[in-house]
Design a protein around this motif. Structure first.
Motif, PDB file in Angstrom:
ATOM      1  N   ASP A  33       0.830  -1.212   0.000  1.00 33.47           N
ATOM      2  CA  ASP A  33       0.000   0.000   0.000  1.00 33.47           C
ATOM      3  C   ASP A  33       0.862   1.260   0.000  1.00 33.47           C
ATOM      4  OD1 ASP A  33      -2.410  -1.264  -0.118  1.00 33.47           O
ATOM      5  OD2 ASP A  33      -2.749  -1.252   2.051  1.00 33.47           O
ATOM      6  N   SER A  34       1.888   1.238   0.829  1.00 31.69           N
ATOM      7  CA  SER A  34       2.765   2.398   0.915  1.00 31.69           C
ATOM      8  C   SER A  34       3.539   2.592  -0.382  1.00 31.69           C
ATOM      9  CB  SER A  34       3.723   2.232   2.092  1.00 31.69           C
ATOM     10  OG  SER A  34       4.608   3.322   2.174  1.00 31.69           O
ATOM     11  N   ILE A  35       3.984   1.473  -0.946  1.00 31.34           N
ATOM     12  CA  ILE A  35       4.731   1.551  -2.207  1.00 31.34           C
ATOM     13  C   ILE A  35       3.846   2.115  -3.320  1.00 31.34           C
ATOM     14  CG2 ILE A  35       5.873   0.171  -3.983  1.00 31.34           C
ATOM     15  CD1 ILE A  35       6.742  -1.756  -1.731  1.00 31.34           C
ATOM     16  N   MET A  36       2.583   1.630  -3.350  1.00 33.07           N
ATOM     17  CA  MET A  36       1.651   2.099  -4.373  1.00 33.07           C
ATOM     18  C   MET A  36       1.380   3.603  -4.225  1.00 33.07           C
ATOM     19  SD  MET A  36       0.575   0.076  -6.738  1.00 33.07           S
ATOM     20  CE  MET A  36      -0.946   0.889  -7.186  1.00 33.07           C
ATOM     21  N   GLU A  37       1.224   4.055  -2.967  1.00 33.37           N
ATOM     22  CA  GLU A  37       0.970   5.469  -2.722  1.00 33.37           C
ATOM     23  C   GLU A  37       2.090   6.330  -3.298  1.00 33.37           C
ATOM     24  OE1 GLU A  37      -1.247   8.742  -1.050  1.00 33.37           O
ATOM     25  OE2 GLU A  37      -1.743   6.651  -1.482  1.00 33.37           O
ATOM     26  N   LYS A  38       3.353   5.886  -3.076  1.00 31.79           N
ATOM     27  CA  LYS A  38       4.500   6.643  -3.559  1.00 31.79           C
ATOM     28  C   LYS A  38       4.593   6.605  -5.081  1.00 31.79           C
ATOM     29  CE  LYS A  38       7.140   5.989   0.696  1.00 31.79           C
ATOM     30  NZ  LYS A  38       8.308   5.349   1.336  1.00 31.79           N
ATOM     31  N   LEU A  39       4.324   5.429  -5.647  1.00 29.61           N
ATOM     32  CA  LEU A  39       4.382   5.306  -7.112  1.00 29.61           C
ATOM     33  C   LEU A  39       3.335   6.202  -7.780  1.00 29.61           C
ATOM     34  CD1 LEU A  39       4.849   1.441  -7.500  1.00 29.61           C
ATOM     35  CD2 LEU A  39       6.500   3.206  -8.146  1.00 29.61           C
ATOM     36  N   MET A  40       2.085   6.155  -7.260  1.00 23.79           N
ATOM     37  CA  MET A  40       0.999   6.932  -7.870  1.00 23.79           C
ATOM     38  C   MET A  40       1.168   8.431  -7.609  1.00 23.79           C
ATOM     39  SD  MET A  40      -0.568   4.811  -9.608  1.00 23.79           S
ATOM     40  CE  MET A  40      -1.765   5.998 -10.188  1.00 23.79           C
ATOM     41  N   LYS A  41       1.783   8.764  -6.484  1.00 21.84           N
ATOM     42  CA  LYS A  41       2.056  10.178  -6.225  1.00 21.84           C
ATOM     43  C   LYS A  41       2.997  10.726  -7.289  1.00 21.84           C
ATOM     44  CE  LYS A  41       3.765  13.401  -2.720  1.00 21.84           C
ATOM     45  NZ  LYS A  41       4.294  13.541  -1.343  1.00 21.84           N
ATOM     46  N   ALA A  42       4.002   9.960  -7.627  1.00 20.68           N
ATOM     47  CA  ALA A  42       4.946  10.383  -8.662  1.00 20.68           C
ATOM     48  C   ALA A  42       4.260  10.479 -10.015  1.00 20.68           C
ATOM     49  CB  ALA A  42       6.118   9.405  -8.728  1.00 20.68           C
ATOM     50  N   GLU A  43       3.407   9.489 -10.306  1.00 22.29           N
ATOM     51  CA  GLU A  43       2.698   9.490 -11.585  1.00 22.29           C
ATOM     52  C   GLU A  43       1.695  10.657 -11.667  1.00 22.29           C
ATOM     53  OE1 GLU A  43       3.298   7.636 -14.040  1.00 22.29           O
ATOM     54  OE2 GLU A  43       4.308   5.836 -13.300  1.00 22.29           O
ATOM     55  N   SER A  44       1.173  11.110 -10.511  1.00 15.08           N
ATOM     56  CA  SER A  44       0.124  12.136 -10.483  1.00 15.08           C
ATOM     57  C   SER A  44       0.658  13.558 -10.511  1.00 15.08           C
ATOM     58  CB  SER A  44      -0.740  11.973  -9.223  1.00 15.08           C
ATOM     59  OG  SER A  44      -1.321  10.701  -9.165  1.00 15.08           O
ATOM     60  N   SER A  45       1.931  13.740 -10.422  1.00 10.34           N
ATOM     61  CA  SER A  45       2.495  15.092 -10.278  1.00 10.34           C
ATOM     62  C   SER A  45       2.115  16.011 -11.434  1.00 10.34           C
ATOM     63  CB  SER A  45       4.020  15.004 -10.138  1.00 10.34           C
ATOM     64  OG  SER A  45       4.581  14.407 -11.310  1.00 10.34           O
ATOM     65  N   GLN A  46       2.098  15.482 -12.655  1.00 12.12           N
ATOM     66  CA  GLN A  46       1.765  16.310 -13.811  1.00 12.12           C
ATOM     67  C   GLN A  46       0.301  16.749 -13.757  1.00 12.12           C
ATOM     68  OE1 GLN A  46       3.943  17.487 -16.015  1.00 12.12           O
ATOM     69  NE2 GLN A  46       2.293  18.663 -16.971  1.00 12.12           N
ATOM     70  N   MET A  47      -0.566  15.807 -13.351  1.00  9.50           N
ATOM     71  CA  MET A  47      -1.990  16.153 -13.273  1.00  9.50           C
ATOM     72  C   MET A  47      -2.232  17.181 -12.159  1.00  9.50           C
ATOM     73  SD  MET A  47      -5.349  13.817 -12.539  1.00  9.50           S
ATOM     74  CE  MET A  47      -5.008  13.794 -10.792  1.00  9.50           C
TER      75      MET A  47
END
Length: 623
Positions: A33-47
């Protein structure tokens, strides 16, 4: 920002899938869960950058609309308060003490008026006249006959007859009894007709009985004959169930023989110079009271009032009317006003009402007599309202003088209003931006309290309109309107002691030298009116009109960028189009992030499955 099942939390703030099979990491021992949060946070930065841009544009749009609200309120308010000549009417009136005339002075009032006589204009009124009509089924008690065992004594061709009656008899039963006595009575053409030479006996009760039925008596006791030879008729019968003499406000129109229909009522306009015609629709289920209400609210200039069974119609406008006519009916196919008693049964359904009391008023002032329908006169800039008649030979003197103190207070009011607007606008264009405070993302809001969010956004919104060209252009236009006005005629604000502050930090605020303003007003009392409302002799607009135009133009320019509060389409203004484009890009990003998140979950699921399988094989070899 999208959240799992609509829940905002630090662990779910970057989840875009509504439903998914979560892998807890029990096999690998990893905190997926924590890993996913960090991965998606990085992916969401542009949005998130797009969302922050959109929020800034929305804030700027709202800030623009607040400016337009201020400009609109300003331009409407200054016109109503300072843009009309009546706004600067600060003259006071001196009256010699008469309570018969109320005088006010407009800004153009000048000179002295002497009133030596006046008569009041009065409105015309007509009242219905109801015959003692009745229906054939109506009881005699309705005619005031109270006896339960009365006798009607009379003679027919010298033969004495007696008809016994009761208050509970009806007109029909009375006709039958008269016929039994040889009176040859019947209802004919709406009348009670008796074809016999009847002479009422001397008994007073018989005479009273005949009179209550509507017959007139000659001195010898004979019933009055009409043109039908021996036929003698009483008052007209009606075929309805209601007695006109017992007309009530609650009586339905159907009881008067009326069905659904219309009529056209005519009255005088407010000045008494023309007629107003209004069509009024009624239903048979309406009551007399509701019909009168329709007359009063029709706008025909007529007021109907009912008391008992009497109805009066009064013109709302005083005066003698036009060619002696005040009000009337032009169309009335069902004869509404005839049935209500305003026209005779033999006459037409339409025509002018025979009113009483309608007359013009007159005023003799400075030796000149003025006659008109109103009791309010406009003479030499004075408004004179005559409240009581003034006897000939009187001497009531009216004079006026300018109230300089009131004018000064009015000027200061205007300056405060103007300074309040430019202070507000200058604050918006000079406010410093807080570059360290960007709009909050959904993830950031999820970790803050409401109070913290409000405080942060107040700082983030600061300076959105710093240096804005639209607002600066509006301020420049208003300053120009004030500074250049009256340059050719000398009717300038400066001539009144009103100047722009020399302090740079005041950004064009107005100041007034009260001593100079007072001297200017004492020298030329009308100067303020000319400068603020315009000079009628030259046709030049006043400064209020010019300021109003500048504010209206600014509103239109801002609406090009920010639209109106009532705008239904973002495509109709430039900021709206930008916001709409960003919304589309954000939506595209959300769809893309859903795919990315789903792919990550599949990869972690595959990893857990592979580790579990490897662990199973190791345990077999270990055995």
């Amino acid at each position: 920002m999208a959240t799992v099942n609509g829940t905002a939390s630090s662990q779910a703030a970057y989840s875009y899938l509504q439903y998914k099979n979560k892998i807890g990491g029990l096999v690998s021992g990893m905190d997926i869960d924590s890993i996913m949060e960090k991965l998606m946070k990085a992916e969401s930065s542009q949005m998130e950058k797009l969302q922050q841009q959109k929020q800034k544009y929305e804030w700027k749009r709202d800030a623009y609309r607040e400016v337009n609200t201020s400009l609109t309120t300003f331009q409407q308010g200054i016109f109503d308060s300072y843009g009309k000549q009546s706004s600067w009417n600060t003259k006071t009136v001196a009256n010699t003490g008469s309570d018969k005339v109320t005088a006010t002075a407009t800004s153009s009032a000048a000179g002295k008026l002497e009133i030596t006589s006046a008569t009041l204009a009065t409105s015309g009124t007509v009242q219905n006249t109801l015959a003692n009509t009745y229906s054939s089924t109506q009881k005699l008690a309705d005619f005031g006959i109270a006896s339960t065992a009365g006798k009607f004594a009379f003679s027919i061709n010298g033969e004495d007859k007696v008809v016994e009656y009761s208050k509970d008899d009806t007109v029909d039963s009375l006709v039958s009894k008269l016929n039994s006595a040889g009176a040859n009575a019947q209802v004919e053409k709406g009348q009670l007709v008796i074809r016999a030479d009847i002479k009422v006996s001397d008994a007073s009760y018989s005479k009273t009985f005949a009179n209550k039925l509507g017959f007139s008596l000659e001195s010898d006791g004979k019933l009055t004959k009409d043109s039908i030879g021996q036929a003698v008729s009483s008052q007209t019968l009606v075929t309805t169930e209601i007695s006109s003499s017992n007309l009530k406000s609650t009586s339905k129109l159907s009881e008067l023989g009326l069905t659904n229909g219309t009529f056209k009522l005519v009255g005088l306009n407010e000045t008494g110079t023309d007629f107003i015609e209004k069509e009024i629709t009624f239903k048979e289920t309406d009551t007399v009271e509701s019909l009168l209400t329709k007359i009063n609210s029709s706008g025909a200039g007529v007021t109907a009032v009912m008391s008992g069974n009497k109805i009066s119609l009064t013109s709302n406008t005083a005066g003698a009317g036009i060619d002696g006519k005040v009000m009337g009916v032009t169309e009335d196919n069902q004869g509404v006003f005839k049935k209500l008693g305003f026209f005779s049964n033999e006459g037409s359904n339409t025509g002018a009402f025979a009113t009483t009391g309608a007359k013009n008023g007159s005023l003799t002032v400075n030796g000149m007599t003025i006659e008109q329908s109103s009791n309010t006169y406009n003479v030499a800039g004075y408004k004179l309202e005559i409240t009581k008649a003034i006897d000939a030979g009187s001497s009531i003197n009216i004079t006026s003088s300018s109230d300089v103190d009131k004018t000064i207070d009015k000027v200061k009011e205007f300056i405060d209003t103007y300074n309040g607007l430019i202070k507000d606008l200058n604050t918006k264009t000079s406010e410093k931006r807080n570059v360290d405070y960007s709009p909050l993302t959904d993830a950031q809001k999820a970790e803050m309290t409401d109070a913290e969010i409000t405080k942060w956004e107040e700082k983030a919104k600061a300076g959105l309109l710093k240096g804005d060209s639209n607002i600066n252009s509006a301020l420049s236009s208003m300053r120009t309107a004030l500074s250049q006005y009256g340059g050719k005629t000398g009717d300038t604000l400066a001539s009144l002691g009103i100047t722009t502050s020399k302090a740079y930090t005041d950004n064009g605020k107005l100041e007034v030298d009260e001593d100079k303003l007072r001297k200017a007003l004492e020298k030329d009392p009308d100067a303020v009116t000319r400068i603020f409302t315009g000079d009628t002799s030259t046709g030049e607009e006043g400064i209020v009109s010019k300021l109003r135009t500048a504010a209206q133009n600014a509103v239109k320019n801002i609406e090009v960028s920010a639209g109106k509060a009532t705008s239904t389409s973002e495509k109709s203004y430039s900021l709206g189009r930008t916001i709409s484009d960003l919304t589309s890009k954000i939506d595209d990003w959300k769809d893309r992030l859903k795919d990315i998140e789903e792919r990550y979950w599949k990869q972690f699921s595959a990893m857990e499955t592979a580790i579990q399988k490897a662990n199973s094989q190791s345990s077999i070899f270990a055995q």
